[in-house]
Scaffold this active site. Sequence first.
Site, PDB file in Angstrom:
ATOM      1  N   GLU A  13     -12.855  14.518  -4.558  1.00  9.21           N
ATOM      2  CA  GLU A  13     -11.881  13.370  -4.409  1.00  9.21           C
ATOM      3  C   GLU A  13     -11.214  13.201  -2.758  1.00  9.21           C
ATOM      4  OE1 GLU A  13      -8.589  17.050  -3.823  1.00  9.21           O
ATOM      5  OE2 GLU A  13      -8.919  17.282  -2.593  1.00  9.21           O
ATOM      6  N   HIS A  24       3.283   5.990 -17.884  1.00 10.52           N
ATOM      7  CA  HIS A  24       2.613   4.681 -16.353  1.00 10.52           C
ATOM      8  C   HIS A  24       3.485   4.906 -15.108  1.00 10.52           C
ATOM      9  CE1 HIS A  24       6.677   2.613 -17.657  1.00 10.52           C
ATOM     10  NE2 HIS A  24       6.142   2.174 -16.543  1.00 10.52           N
ATOM     11  N   HIS A  71       2.725  12.771  -4.478  1.00 16.38           N
ATOM     12  CA  HIS A  71       1.195  12.372  -4.459  1.00 16.38           C
ATOM     13  C   HIS A  71       1.711  11.755  -5.648  1.00 16.38           C
ATOM     14  CE1 HIS A  71       0.392  15.821  -4.680  1.00 16.38           C
ATOM     15  NE2 HIS A  71      -0.628  15.585  -5.438  1.00 16.38           N
TER      16      HIS A  71
END
Length: 147
Positions: A45, A74, A8
């Site tokens: 979250e 990025h 993730h």
Amino acid sequence: MSSTGLSHVTFIVTDLDRMEHLLSAVLGAVRVYDSGSEMFSLSEERFFLIGDGDTATWVAIMQGDAALPRTYNHVAFQVRREDLPTLRETITGLGLDIRPPRSRVDGEGDSIYFYDHDGHLFELHAGSLRERLAVYSATAPGGDVGA
């Protein structure tokens, strides 16, 4: 032993709602979890899935101080080339800053780079690693870029 792939990506953001709007409007993200006031981690979250089925990318956002310097670090998301004009309009409509593109070799793919409100740099990329390596190999002296 080695990694089996990306698990993730987590972004620390100052405004969860604003980031959720960005993720859903630009990337089609679907929220699958919201901690609300319950905190199982460091702060509130939310979890999102971007893409379809088993290949969907899990993106987490967490409430926090996210003042970041603007760099070229990025995360890039795959998009269809034909969707780039509409995505550019959506990004502009959200009031986000689009970064000028870097110089490119013809055929390596097209991208839009933009900063979110907290300084994270996103890339929307239309192209693949295979296409990029083929172009680099064809233009490199000796024709070998390794793979």
